[in-house]
Design a protein around this motif. Structure first.
Motif, PDB file in Angstrom:
ATOM      1  N   ALA A 215     -30.324 -72.520 -11.834  1.00  0.00           N
ATOM      2  CA  ALA A 215     -31.360 -73.420 -12.349  1.00  0.00           C
ATOM      3  C   ALA A 215     -31.816 -74.376 -11.255  1.00  0.00           C
ATOM      4  CB  ALA A 215     -30.823 -74.204 -13.544  1.00  0.00           C
ATOM      5  N   SER A 216     -32.987 -74.961 -11.440  1.00  0.00           N
ATOM      6  CA  SER A 216     -33.510 -75.923 -10.473  1.00  0.00           C
ATOM      7  C   SER A 216     -32.739 -77.235 -10.559  1.00  0.00           C
ATOM      8  CB  SER A 216     -34.993 -76.182 -10.754  1.00  0.00           C
ATOM      9  OG  SER A 216     -35.159 -76.730 -12.048  1.00  0.00           O
ATOM     10  N   GLU A 217     -32.882 -78.042  -9.540  1.00  0.00           N
ATOM     11  CA  GLU A 217     -32.142 -79.305  -9.466  1.00  0.00           C
ATOM     12  C   GLU A 217     -32.548 -80.295 -10.546  1.00  0.00           C
ATOM     13  OE1 GLU A 217     -29.562 -80.099  -7.656  1.00  0.00           O
ATOM     14  OE2 GLU A 217     -29.529 -78.124  -6.720  1.00  0.00           O
ATOM     15  N   ASP A 218     -33.744 -80.108 -11.105  1.00  0.00           N
ATOM     16  CA  ASP A 218     -34.202 -81.026 -12.158  1.00  0.00           C
ATOM     17  C   ASP A 218     -34.085 -80.414 -13.551  1.00  0.00           C
ATOM     18  OD1 ASP A 218     -36.138 -79.111 -11.855  1.00  0.00           O
ATOM     19  OD2 ASP A 218     -37.833 -80.507 -11.853  1.00  0.00           O
ATOM     20  N   HIS A 219     -33.303 -79.338 -13.644  1.00  0.00           N
ATOM     21  CA  HIS A 219     -33.148 -78.655 -14.936  1.00  0.00           C
ATOM     22  C   HIS A 219     -32.393 -79.533 -15.929  1.00  0.00           C
ATOM     23  CE1 HIS A 219     -32.255 -75.572 -17.903  1.00  0.00           C
ATOM     24  NE2 HIS A 219     -30.964 -75.820 -17.758  1.00  0.00           N
ATOM     25  N   THR A 220     -32.930 -79.636 -17.142  1.00  0.00           N
ATOM     26  CA  THR A 220     -32.271 -80.362 -18.230  1.00  0.00           C
ATOM     27  C   THR A 220     -32.010 -79.385 -19.376  1.00  0.00           C
ATOM     28  OG1 THR A 220     -33.411 -82.419 -17.666  1.00  0.00           O
ATOM     29  CG2 THR A 220     -32.435 -82.271 -19.865  1.00  0.00           C
ATOM     30  N   PRO A 221     -30.763 -79.155 -19.732  1.00  0.00           N
ATOM     31  CA  PRO A 221     -30.465 -78.201 -20.813  1.00  0.00           C
ATOM     32  C   PRO A 221     -30.962 -78.702 -22.156  1.00  0.00           C
ATOM     33  CG  PRO A 221     -28.493 -79.387 -20.167  1.00  0.00           C
ATOM     34  CD  PRO A 221     -29.549 -79.766 -19.177  1.00  0.00           C
ATOM     35  N   GLY A 222     -31.465 -77.789 -22.967  1.00  0.00           N
ATOM     36  CA  GLY A 222     -31.981 -78.159 -24.286  1.00  0.00           C
ATOM     37  C   GLY A 222     -31.859 -77.006 -25.253  1.00  0.00           C
ATOM     38  N   LEU A 223     -32.903 -76.769 -26.061  1.00  0.00           N
ATOM     39  CA  LEU A 223     -32.872 -75.688 -27.040  1.00  0.00           C
ATOM     40  C   LEU A 223     -33.044 -74.336 -26.365  1.00  0.00           C
ATOM     41  CD1 LEU A 223     -34.985 -77.128 -30.015  1.00  0.00           C
ATOM     42  CD2 LEU A 223     -32.514 -76.718 -29.965  1.00  0.00           C
ATOM     43  N   LEU A 224     -32.322 -73.344 -26.861  1.00  0.00           N
ATOM     44  CA  LEU A 224     -32.419 -71.976 -26.379  1.00  0.00           C
ATOM     45  C   LEU A 224     -32.836 -71.063 -27.520  1.00  0.00           C
ATOM     46  CD1 LEU A 224     -29.138 -71.755 -24.240  1.00  0.00           C
ATOM     47  CD2 LEU A 224     -31.459 -72.200 -23.427  1.00  0.00           C
ATOM     48  N   SER A 225     -33.519 -69.991 -27.185  1.00  0.00           N
ATOM     49  CA  SER A 225     -33.942 -69.008 -28.189  1.00  0.00           C
ATOM     50  C   SER A 225     -33.578 -67.595 -27.752  1.00  0.00           C
ATOM     51  CB  SER A 225     -35.460 -69.111 -28.417  1.00  0.00           C
ATOM     52  OG  SER A 225     -35.827 -70.394 -28.868  1.00  0.00           O
ATOM     53  N   ILE A 226     -32.508 -67.468 -27.030  1.00  0.00           N
ATOM     54  CA  ILE A 226     -32.069 -66.174 -26.519  1.00  0.00           C
ATOM     55  C   ILE A 226     -31.115 -65.520 -27.510  1.00  0.00           C
ATOM     56  CG2 ILE A 226     -30.907 -64.988 -24.621  1.00  0.00           C
ATOM     57  CD1 ILE A 226     -31.649 -67.324 -22.829  1.00  0.00           C
ATOM     58  N   SER A 227     -31.378 -64.281 -27.848  1.00  0.00           N
ATOM     59  CA  SER A 227     -30.524 -63.547 -28.787  1.00  0.00           C
ATOM     60  C   SER A 227     -29.219 -63.141 -28.116  1.00  0.00           C
ATOM     61  CB  SER A 227     -31.242 -62.298 -29.298  1.00  0.00           C
ATOM     62  OG  SER A 227     -32.414 -62.647 -30.002  1.00  0.00           O
ATOM     63  N   SER A 253     -33.201 -71.030 -33.118  1.00  0.00           N
ATOM     64  CA  SER A 253     -32.940 -71.753 -31.868  1.00  0.00           C
ATOM     65  C   SER A 253     -31.611 -72.499 -31.961  1.00  0.00           C
ATOM     66  CB  SER A 253     -34.074 -72.743 -31.581  1.00  0.00           C
ATOM     67  OG  SER A 253     -35.298 -72.063 -31.386  1.00  0.00           O
ATOM     68  N   TYR A 254     -31.011 -72.709 -30.827  1.00  0.00           N
ATOM     69  CA  TYR A 254     -29.728 -73.412 -30.793  1.00  0.00           C
ATOM     70  C   TYR A 254     -29.651 -74.252 -29.523  1.00  0.00           C
ATOM     71  CZ  TYR A 254     -28.593 -69.424 -27.765  1.00  0.00           C
ATOM     72  OH  TYR A 254     -28.610 -68.465 -26.788  1.00  0.00           O
ATOM     73  N   LEU A 255     -28.789 -75.243 -29.573  1.00  0.00           N
ATOM     74  CA  LEU A 255     -28.650 -76.164 -28.457  1.00  0.00           C
ATOM     75  C   LEU A 255     -27.766 -75.546 -27.379  1.00  0.00           C
ATOM     76  CD1 LEU A 255     -29.765 -79.010 -27.980  1.00  0.00           C
ATOM     77  CD2 LEU A 255     -27.589 -79.928 -28.803  1.00  0.00           C
ATOM     78  N   SER A 256     -28.172 -75.675 -26.146  1.00  0.00           N
ATOM     79  CA  SER A 256     -27.401 -75.169 -25.019  1.00  0.00           C
ATOM     80  C   SER A 256     -26.004 -75.784 -25.014  1.00  0.00           C
ATOM     81  CB  SER A 256     -28.104 -75.509 -23.707  1.00  0.00           C
ATOM     82  OG  SER A 256     -27.246 -75.291 -22.599  1.00  0.00           O
ATOM     83  N   PRO A 257     -24.982 -75.015 -24.628  1.00  0.00           N
ATOM     84  CA  PRO A 257     -23.621 -75.570 -24.527  1.00  0.00           C
ATOM     85  C   PRO A 257     -23.538 -76.763 -23.575  1.00  0.00           C
ATOM     86  CG  PRO A 257     -23.563 -73.178 -24.401  1.00  0.00           C
ATOM     87  CD  PRO A 257     -25.001 -73.567 -24.333  1.00  0.00           C
ATOM     88  N   TYR A 258     -24.521 -76.898 -22.678  1.00  0.00           N
ATOM     89  CA  TYR A 258     -24.504 -77.984 -21.694  1.00  0.00           C
ATOM     90  C   TYR A 258     -25.319 -79.196 -22.140  1.00  0.00           C
ATOM     91  CZ  TYR A 258     -22.601 -74.296 -18.787  1.00  0.00           C
ATOM     92  OH  TYR A 258     -21.812 -73.272 -18.307  1.00  0.00           O
ATOM     93  N   ALA A 259     -25.956 -79.104 -23.302  1.00  0.00           N
ATOM     94  CA  ALA A 259     -26.756 -80.224 -23.814  1.00  0.00           C
ATOM     95  C   ALA A 259     -25.885 -81.145 -24.661  1.00  0.00           C
ATOM     96  CB  ALA A 259     -27.930 -79.698 -24.631  1.00  0.00           C
ATOM     97  N   ASP A 260     -26.319 -82.384 -24.803  1.00  0.00           N
ATOM     98  CA  ASP A 260     -25.596 -83.363 -25.618  1.00  0.00           C
ATOM     99  C   ASP A 260     -25.726 -82.981 -27.088  1.00  0.00           C
ATOM    100  OD1 ASP A 260     -24.458 -85.522 -26.856  1.00  0.00           O
ATOM    101  OD2 ASP A 260     -25.545 -87.039 -25.719  1.00  0.00           O
ATOM    102  N   ALA A 261     -24.592 -82.713 -27.737  1.00  0.00           N
ATOM    103  CA  ALA A 261     -24.613 -82.221 -29.124  1.00  0.00           C
ATOM    104  C   ALA A 261     -24.140 -83.250 -30.129  1.00  0.00           C
ATOM    105  CB  ALA A 261     -23.754 -80.968 -29.237  1.00  0.00           C
ATOM    106  N   ARG A 262     -23.997 -84.497 -29.708  1.00  0.00           N
ATOM    107  CA  ARG A 262     -23.453 -85.493 -30.620  1.00  0.00           C
ATOM    108  C   ARG A 262     -24.365 -85.798 -31.801  1.00  0.00           C
ATOM    109  NH1 ARG A 262     -21.090 -89.354 -25.885  1.00  0.00           N
ATOM    110  NH2 ARG A 262     -22.926 -88.462 -24.865  1.00  0.00           N
TER     111      ARG A 262
END
Length: 431
Positions: A215-227, A253-262
């Motif tokens: 990923a790029s240096e400014d990548h921010t993990p968020g919602l994913l839609s990958i099966s 859609s689901y939240l990336s394992p690296y995103a804040d899930a609180r």
């Protein structure tokens, strides 16, 4: 838990029997979902894991030799109950171990030249892999809520992540740019993230599906839609019956394992699907794409996963496979296997296969009926405890621990393992 064990040896009333069956043993719930090839994988490494443990013990000795009587303390680790003799176990692998007596008639155990060469080869492989292992440990920390994990818990994954023997004492200090060792007020040791690496905040599934290597240096993990890749046993007809429900699950859609899930609500479909993504990611990190499930349950709070994690794994059997053989459950990432073979074998897996070939594993031609929990031939030795009892109690323990934990972090609803529909259905459309 004590009450259930007491009932299991006494006479049952009708109501008591009904209460006991609510635990739903894995082997009873999964008759149509059983994968013979993956059960073979579990069996194949039983003896190998014991031999590798013995090699590791010898490796720690100054001259890589040890009195056989000193190995008695490790009986539980190699599942060798009395009256079986440790020396007999060692003699089963003459290409790896040798026995001899000194002038005082004390019996010693050492490794053959071939085994010593294999030990040196493993050291080279681990050294070559250590940067990748550091990445996986860092990403593990990045997925955790507080960006730190107890060192005692990570140690359980040492072999799975291909970490060196000195992981706790030396290796953890080799990558200060990624993580550091800290202690809490009670003196407990934790591994803590030092720097967040955006380039590593992308899942293995994203890399594989989208062809992204980093990923790029400014990548921010968020919602994913990958099966998620799915594999169902050919005889499991419900996979076709519930195809619509499965499609709804895959498209959600689901939240990336690296995103804040609180902010996620425990027990929600979004919460559970993120847990599936975390499990997929962790298994992707491992050498054999499989893990012991009770090690996973140690991280439910840190990774914000459901209390009844075992039930979640069983529900999503198109993605994961839970093997019930042995003292502990193992969970496989099904997409990583073709039959009983890993599709992509790392150098460490190829090394383990070399060791396996020198052990002279002898297994039965086939695993018997589904309810048969007996071991395949372990070179003449039996397990030291009843496997049936361990299997029964693991889910019961999970349920008991779940009741004692904070409900805000768990899913306390009962899961119907036999019905795939309840796992995949969407709130707006039922099967």
């Amino acid at each position: 838990m004590f009450v259930r064990r007491y009932w299991s040896v006494g006479s049952w009333s009708k109501d008591q029997k009904r209460f006991m069956t609510t635990s739903k043993r894995v082997q009873d719930r999964s008759k149509l979902k059983r994968i013979h090839d993956l059960e073979i994988v579990t069996e194949k490494w039983k003896i190998a894991s014991k031999v590798l443990f013995l090699m590791e013990i010898l490796k720690k000795e100054p001259e890589m030799i040890i009195p056989v009587r000193s190995l008695d303390q490790y009986r539980s680790q190699i599942s060798l109950p009395k009256p079986n003799r440790v020396s007999d176990f060692i003699r089963k692998s003459p290409k790896l171990f040798e026995l001899y007596k000194d002038h005082r008639r004390v019996l010693w155990c050492g490794m053959t030249k071939k085994a010593e060469d294999l030990v040196e080869e493993e050291d080279r492989i681990l050294e070559e892999h250590q940067d990748k292992a550091a990445e996986y440990v860092t990403r593990f920390l990045m997925m955790s809520v507080d960006k730190r994990l107890a060192l005692d818990k990570i140690v359980h994954f040492r072999r799975d992540f291909a970490l060196p023997v000195d992981f706790r004492t030396g290796w953890v200090h080799k990558y200060p740019q990624h993580f550091k060792l800290v202690k809490d007020e009670e003196g407990l040791e934790y591994l803590e993230l030092v720097n967040w690496n955006p380039a590593w905040a992308i899942t293995e599934l994203e890399k594989k599906t989208m062809g992204i290597t980093e990923a790029s240096e400014d990548h921010t993990p968020g919602l994913l839609s990958i099966s998620f890749p799915l594999k169902f046993p050919p005889n499991y007809k419900k996979a076709y019956k519930y195809r619509g429900a499965i499609d709804h699950f895959q498209k959600r859609s689901y939240l990336s394992p690296y995103a804040d899930a609180r902010g996620l609500k425990a027990g929600s479909k979004e919460f559970d699907k993120r847990a599936v993504a975390i499990m997929h990611e962790l298994l992707s990190f491992t050498v054999e794409k499989r893990l012991v499930t009770d090690h996973l349950t140690h991280f439910r709070r840190e990774l914000m996963m459901p209390q009844k994690l075992m039930r979640l794994l069983l529900k999503h059997f198109g993605i994961f496979y839970v093997s019930e053989r042995g003292k502990r459950f193992s969970v496989f990432l099904k997409e990583a296997y073709e039959g009983s073979e890993l599709i992509e074998k790392s150098p460490l897996v190829l090394w383990k296969e070399k060791v396996q070939s020198l052990i002279g594993y002898r297994g039965k031609k086939k695993i018997e009926t589904f309810s048969d929990m007996s071991d395949m031939e372990d070179n003449g030795f039996e397990e030291s405890q009843s496997e049936n009892e361990d299997i029964d109690l693991q889910i019961e323990q999970e349920e008991t621990e779940g009741d004692m934990e904070d409900d805000s972090l768990g899913d306390n609803s009962e899961m119907d393992i036999d019905e795939v529909c309840s796992a995949y259905e969407d709130n707006t459309k039922r099967c």
